[in-house]
Design an enzyme around this catalytic site. Structure first.
Site, PDB file in Angstrom:
ATOM      1  N   ASP A 143      36.889  35.457  42.753  1.00  0.00           N
ATOM      2  CA  ASP A 143      37.673  35.181  41.557  1.00  0.00           C
ATOM      3  C   ASP A 143      37.713  33.741  41.048  1.00  0.00           C
ATOM      4  O   ASP A 143      37.294  32.816  41.712  1.00  0.00           O
ATOM      5  CB  ASP A 143      39.086  35.719  41.744  1.00  0.00           C
ATOM      6  N   HIS A 167      36.820  39.012  39.363  1.00  0.00           N
ATOM      7  CA  HIS A 167      37.677  40.178  39.101  1.00  0.00           C
ATOM      8  C   HIS A 167      38.146  40.257  37.652  1.00  0.00           C
ATOM      9  O   HIS A 167      38.712  41.254  37.239  1.00  0.00           O
ATOM     10  CB  HIS A 167      38.893  40.149  40.034  1.00  0.00           C
ATOM     11  N   ASP A 369      40.917  43.055  30.003  1.00  0.00           N
ATOM     12  CA  ASP A 369      41.143  43.263  31.431  1.00  0.00           C
ATOM     13  C   ASP A 369      39.800  43.356  32.127  1.00  0.00           C
ATOM     14  O   ASP A 369      38.888  44.016  31.611  1.00  0.00           O
ATOM     15  CB  ASP A 369      41.914  44.581  31.629  1.00  0.00           C
ATOM     16  N   LEU A 373      42.721  48.741  37.460  1.00  0.00           N
ATOM     17  CA  LEU A 373      42.765  49.759  38.502  1.00  0.00           C
ATOM     18  C   LEU A 373      43.810  50.821  38.224  1.00  0.00           C
ATOM     19  O   LEU A 373      43.721  51.932  38.747  1.00  0.00           O
ATOM     20  CB  LEU A 373      43.035  49.093  39.855  1.00  0.00           C
ATOM     21  N   VAL A 374      44.805  50.478  37.401  1.00  0.00           N
ATOM     22  CA  VAL A 374      45.867  51.441  37.115  1.00  0.00           C
ATOM     23  C   VAL A 374      45.263  52.701  36.487  1.00  0.00           C
ATOM     24  O   VAL A 374      45.624  53.828  36.843  1.00  0.00           O
ATOM     25  CB  VAL A 374      46.943  50.802  36.206  1.00  0.00           C
ATOM     26  N   ASP A 492       4.687  11.112  36.484  1.00  0.00           N
ATOM     27  CA  ASP A 492       5.041  11.386  37.883  1.00  0.00           C
ATOM     28  C   ASP A 492       6.135  12.439  37.961  1.00  0.00           C
ATOM     29  O   ASP A 492       7.199  12.293  37.348  1.00  0.00           O
ATOM     30  CB  ASP A 492       5.542  10.108  38.561  1.00  0.00           C
TER      31      ASP A 492
HETATM   32  P1  ADQ Z   1      45.265  42.813  38.078  1.00  0.00           P
HETATM   33  O1  ADQ Z   1      45.362  42.004  36.853  1.00  0.00           O
HETATM   34  O2  ADQ Z   1      46.296  42.606  39.077  1.00  0.00           O
HETATM   35  O3  ADQ Z   1      43.871  42.643  38.790  1.00  0.00           O
HETATM   36  P2  ADQ Z   1      44.923  45.828  37.987  1.00  0.00           P
HETATM   37  O4  ADQ Z   1      43.484  46.104  38.140  1.00  0.00           O
HETATM   38  O5  ADQ Z   1      45.579  46.737  37.028  1.00  0.00           O
HETATM   39  O6  ADQ Z   1      45.259  44.356  37.515  1.00  0.00           O
HETATM   40  O7  ADQ Z   1      45.585  46.022  39.396  1.00  0.00           O
HETATM   41  C1  ADQ Z   1      46.970  46.032  39.574  1.00  0.00           C
HETATM   42  C2  ADQ Z   1      47.317  46.630  40.957  1.00  0.00           C
HETATM   43  O8  ADQ Z   1      48.708  46.376  41.178  1.00  0.00           O
HETATM   44  C3  ADQ Z   1      47.101  48.114  41.026  1.00  0.00           C
HETATM   45  O9  ADQ Z   1      46.621  48.463  42.284  1.00  0.00           O
HETATM   46  C4  ADQ Z   1      48.519  48.703  40.808  1.00  0.00           C
HETATM   47  O10 ADQ Z   1      48.756  49.908  41.473  1.00  0.00           O
HETATM   48  C5  ADQ Z   1      49.402  47.629  41.391  1.00  0.00           C
HETATM   49  N1  ADQ Z   1      50.675  47.619  40.646  1.00  0.00           N
HETATM   50  C6  ADQ Z   1      50.837  47.301  39.369  1.00  0.00           C
HETATM   51  N2  ADQ Z   1      52.129  47.427  39.028  1.00  0.00           N
HETATM   52  C7  ADQ Z   1      52.791  47.832  40.128  1.00  0.00           C
HETATM   53  C8  ADQ Z   1      54.156  48.123  40.430  1.00  0.00           C
HETATM   54  N3  ADQ Z   1      55.112  47.989  39.540  1.00  0.00           N
HETATM   55  N4  ADQ Z   1      54.460  48.480  41.664  1.00  0.00           N
HETATM   56  C9  ADQ Z   1      53.504  48.598  42.590  1.00  0.00           C
HETATM   57  N5  ADQ Z   1      52.239  48.331  42.374  1.00  0.00           N
HETATM   58  C10 ADQ Z   1      51.863  47.956  41.158  1.00  0.00           C
HETATM   59  C11 ADQ Z   1      42.686  41.873  38.576  1.00  0.00           C
HETATM   60  C12 ADQ Z   1      42.050  42.020  37.211  1.00  0.00           C
HETATM   61  C13 ADQ Z   1      41.756  43.480  36.946  1.00  0.00           C
HETATM   62  C14 ADQ Z   1      40.898  44.071  38.046  1.00  0.00           C
HETATM   63  C15 ADQ Z   1      41.488  43.768  39.391  1.00  0.00           C
HETATM   64  C16 ADQ Z   1      40.562  44.171  40.533  1.00  0.00           C
HETATM   65  O11 ADQ Z   1      42.876  41.468  36.208  1.00  0.00           O
HETATM   66  O12 ADQ Z   1      41.106  43.636  35.699  1.00  0.00           O
HETATM   67  O13 ADQ Z   1      40.807  45.470  37.882  1.00  0.00           O
HETATM   68  O14 ADQ Z   1      41.768  42.391  39.551  1.00  0.00           O
HETATM   69  O15 ADQ Z   1      39.338  43.541  40.427  1.00  0.00           O
END
Ligand code: ADQ
Length: 731
Positions: A143, A167, A369, A373-374, A492
């Site tokens: 990152d 990331h 983004d 992962l959501v 050179d």
């Molecule tokens: P993030 O910006 O953190 O990651 P994201 O990919 O959505 O974004 O991941 C968030 C994680 O946090 C998920 O696993 C989610 O389940 C968890 N989370 C979010 N809200 C939560 C809550 N209220 N309670 C519990 N858990 C929660 C960065 C980049 C992304 C990229 C990831 C991975 O910004 O684009 O996908 O890294 O590379």
């Protein structure tokens, strides 16, 4: 890197460790860190073991250490002071790189002091890696916070195996070039053997930047960048989730009683301005405005985990969201129904899984983004009646999750429309879309990502094929067109390989042949521009029809030109002799002075390596004391008279004398050189000609492109000699 070398341990570097320290009444408590990176790498480290280097968040005293219970991997904490946290983390990482990389440059803060601390903290992470590294380990840097780290490791351990994964998005060229440290960032990444991004779009942006800002040669088809004598592999590795785990969690998550007939629209994010939460709330408000039947029948649950709370922007965002939620709930809420449930904290896994499972619609609408992962977690958790994913086109996930309803998150009306469509979608259509999404995410899960990335990082790194004439066609074809060419070449290190002693340098027979063919063309003029004296350079490259500029252009001769001697050369010749005597006082074996009239060069290539710096320093002092200018060259220091004349002036002189002041209308100029003194010519030709710097990519340059070595220059000569005939040289 060879395919036989076995990947030993994994050394992971990320800004945050997977645990964050909190100190309550003197006692340390470790909590799992949030965010997508930890979600991805923690299971991987549990599987493979190794060392994880990162910042533990809180303050760790020197005598304290941290461990993860029953963990097969070890934590190596990097301690940051409050000052460093402010400038490195909040300042440069999150105040500069984060907004710019998310294509929001107006939110970017530029402050050189932040960058200085960013550099020093990156160096500290590199030190930690160097402490841990053993032969055969793979160092995997994660990152944007650590972009400078790989180069610092590579410098100290040239043969180490280094990989990087970003990331977040990699921005387009037009935005990336706003960053004052763009060169350092690109060079930092190119120190790796493998650089991975989430999507093909980011890879393409990276290639654009490397090509246009560093002048490096890229092979987009095979995903390669030529960086000096190394080849860097670049590719898209879309991150997946632990699919089975999320599916299992959804099946076993509690089943809270929910009002019958209610549909849930779910948003889950870190509280960050890139996630588009206010825009999403507005889209939901628009839905309620336009489609009355949804009132009372749909509830939005927005979970937002607090993040970067010390940063003003994030505090403002929190206030803005609080106000919006209050306004919308006030406007549409009834005694029986609250339109938005806003949960401003992290929620435990089982509860999150239940929400993912029970939601009818996941509204994942970031403004930008890396992946998100959501969206994937929602899909894996949809084990009951399938719902619908409404997904921003601006998320990396949108490149593959095509069966979702893709939206433009800035366009509130269209998001409201998509939300309405999702809520109304017949079950069979939901089913088709969701099952397709699930099949893909199950296949492209976390294990696959990890396997693909590690395979690429540990397999042999097929070197890029040497530069071809076709490359010059692409770079120079349009520029040259039908025009005659004026080609300027340093000697050179550009035309001839460097040797232990200048007298031993020899022009390769093949180069002589191609030079002769170039000179023979009626549409091409070739000049050699060298620091050697005119006599010397003539002797080393005796080719009829060449223009020679010796002594950095103080003396010039050639067809179509009046012989030129700079007026001050005679005066400085005498002073040069006196300086040569002074330089003789550096009486170290392997050091000698080449006297070329008004200029001279002190060579120390043959002296002991550890004495080079001291010799150069002493030579610079003596040269300056004699009233000459000192310039560093390859294992040499040049002394030149302070008469404001250099290779740049010489090139412009030749062009003007030969073709008139409007020369750029009638000829096309190309300059190729390998050292610091050629930079004057690159600068003189900025915007006027095409320039190439030969040699390692570590030296900064004003040249438009880089060539790896003398062989590549030969290919350029072949291209010039063999190109379609153009108009003959004027005059
Ligand atoms: P993030 O910006 O953190 O990651 P994201 O990919 O959505 O974004 O991941 C968030 C994680 O946090 C998920 O696993 C989610 O389940 C968890 N989370 C979010 N809200 C939560 C809550 N209220 N309670 C519990 N858990 C929660 C960065 C980049 C992304 C990229 C990831 C991975 O910004 O684009 O996908 O890294 O590379």
């Amino acid at each position: 890197m060879s395919s036989e070398s076995k990947s030993n341990r994994l050394i992971v570097l990320s800004n945050r460790l997977p645990v964050t320290l909190k100190r309550t009444r003197g006692a340390l408590k470790a909590e799992r860190s949030g965010g997508g990176l930890v979600a991805a790498m923690e299971p991987a480290m549990r599987q493979r073991g190794g060392v994880w280097i990162g910042w533990p968040g809180g303050r760790l005293r020197p005598e304290e250490s941290i461990d993860v219970e029953e963990s097969p991997y070890r934590l190596h904490p990097v301690r940051l002071s409050d000052h460093e946290t402010r400038r490195f983390y909040h300042g440069y990482s999150n105040g500069t790189l984060w907004p710019l990389f998310h294509s929001l440059p107006e939110r970017m803060v530029l402050d050189r002091r932040n960058y200085e601390v960013f550099e020093s903290v990156n160096a500290r992470f590199a030190e930690a890696a160097l402490e841990e590294m053993e032969e055969g380990d793979l160092v995997w840097v994660h990152d944007y916070q650590l972009v400078l780290c790989p180069e610092l490791v590579r410098r100290r351990r040239p043969t180490s195996r280094l990989a990087f994964f970003l990331h977040i998005p990699f921005p387009p060229y037009d935005l990336f070039r706003i960053l004052p440290s763009y060169r350092e960032v690109l060079r930092g990444l190119l120190a790796c053997d493998l650089v991975g991004f989430h999507s093909a779009g980011y890879v393409s942006n990276f290639f654009d930047c490397v090509e246009r800002l560093l002048g490096a040669r890229v092979d987009r088809e095979r995903g390669r960048v030529e960086h000096g004598d190394r080849t860097v592999r670049v590719g898209a590795f879309p991150l997946g989730i632990d699919y089975d785990e999320y599916e299992h969690r959804a099946r076993t998550a509690p089943r809270p009683r929910r009002p019958v007939g209610q549909q849930i629209v779910l948003g889950v994010d870190r509280l960050d301005y890139t996630k588009g939460i206010p825009e999403r709330l507005l889209a939901y408000e628009r839905l309620l405005e336009l489609h009355r039947p949804h009132r009372g029948a749909v509830t939005m649950i927005q979970v937002a985990v607090p993040s970067r709370e010390q940063v003003t922007e994030y505090q403002q965002l929190k206030r803005q969201i609080d106000e919006l939620v209050g306004r919308i709930n006030g406007r549409f809420g009834t005694s029986l129904w609250t339109p938005i449930h806003y949960i401003n904290r992290s929620i435990p896994g089982p509860r999150l899984s239940a929400l993912y499972r029970d939601a009818s619609v996941a509204l994942v609408t970031p403004l930008r983004d890396g992946m998100n992962l959501v969206a994937k977690e929602f899909v894996a958790s949809q084990t009951d009646q399938p719902g619908v994913l409404v997904l921003s086109r601006m998320a990396g996930a949108a490149e593959s999750m095509l069966e979702s309803l893709l939206v433009n998150p800035y366009n509130i009306d269209s998001v409201a429309d998509a939300l309405h469509r999702a809520l109304e979608m017949p079950p069979d259509q939901r089913e088709t879309r969701m099952r397709a999404l699930q099949r893909r995410e199950r296949r492209h899960d976390l294990d696959k990502w990890l396997g693909d990335f590690l395979d690429a990082a540990t397999s042999s790194n097929h070197a890029m094929a040497p530069v071809r004439e076709a490359d010059f066609d692409a770079w120079l074809g349009d520029f040259v067109g039908e025009h005659p060419l004026a080609v300027f070449l340093d000697f050179d290190g550009t035309l001839a390989p460097i040797a232990a002693h200048p007298s031993m340098v020899k022009l390769p027979a093949e180069t002589i042949e191609w030079l002769e063919r170039c000179v023979a063309r009626p549409d091409t003029q070739v000049a050699i521009v060298s620091g050697r004296s005119l006599r010397d350079i003539r002797m080393h490259a005796p080719i009829d029809g060449l223009v020679y500029a010796g002594n950095h252009g103080l003396e010039i001769e050639g067809p179509g030109l009046d012989a030129f001697r700079h007026t001050d050369t005679a005066h400085y010749r005498e002073r040069g002799e006196a300086l040569a005597e002074a330089l003789a006082s550096i009486d170290v074996p392997g050091v000698w002075t080449e006297q070329k009239g008004a200029t001279l060069t002190l060579h120390f290539r043959e002296a002991a390596r550890d004495e080079h710096d001291a010799i150069a320093q002493r030579a610079r002092e003596l040269i300056l004391a004699a009233g000459f200018q000192a310039r560093d060259a390859l294992c040499a220091v040049e002394g030149r008279p302070p008469i404001g004349w250099d290779k740049g002036h010489a090139v412009l002189h030749v062009l003007r004398e030969r073709y008139g002041p409007g020369w750029s209308e009638s000829v096309r100029a190309i300059y190729v050189g390998d050292d610091e003194t050629d930079e004057d010519a690159f600068r003189a030709l900025l915007g006027l000609g095409q320039t190439f710097r030969v040699g390692p990519p570590t030296e900064p340059t004003r040249a438009r492109r880089r060539l790896s070595g003398v062989g590549a220059v030969q290919t350029l000569l072949r291209w010039i000699a063999g190109r379609r005939p153009g108009r003959p040289l004027p005059g």
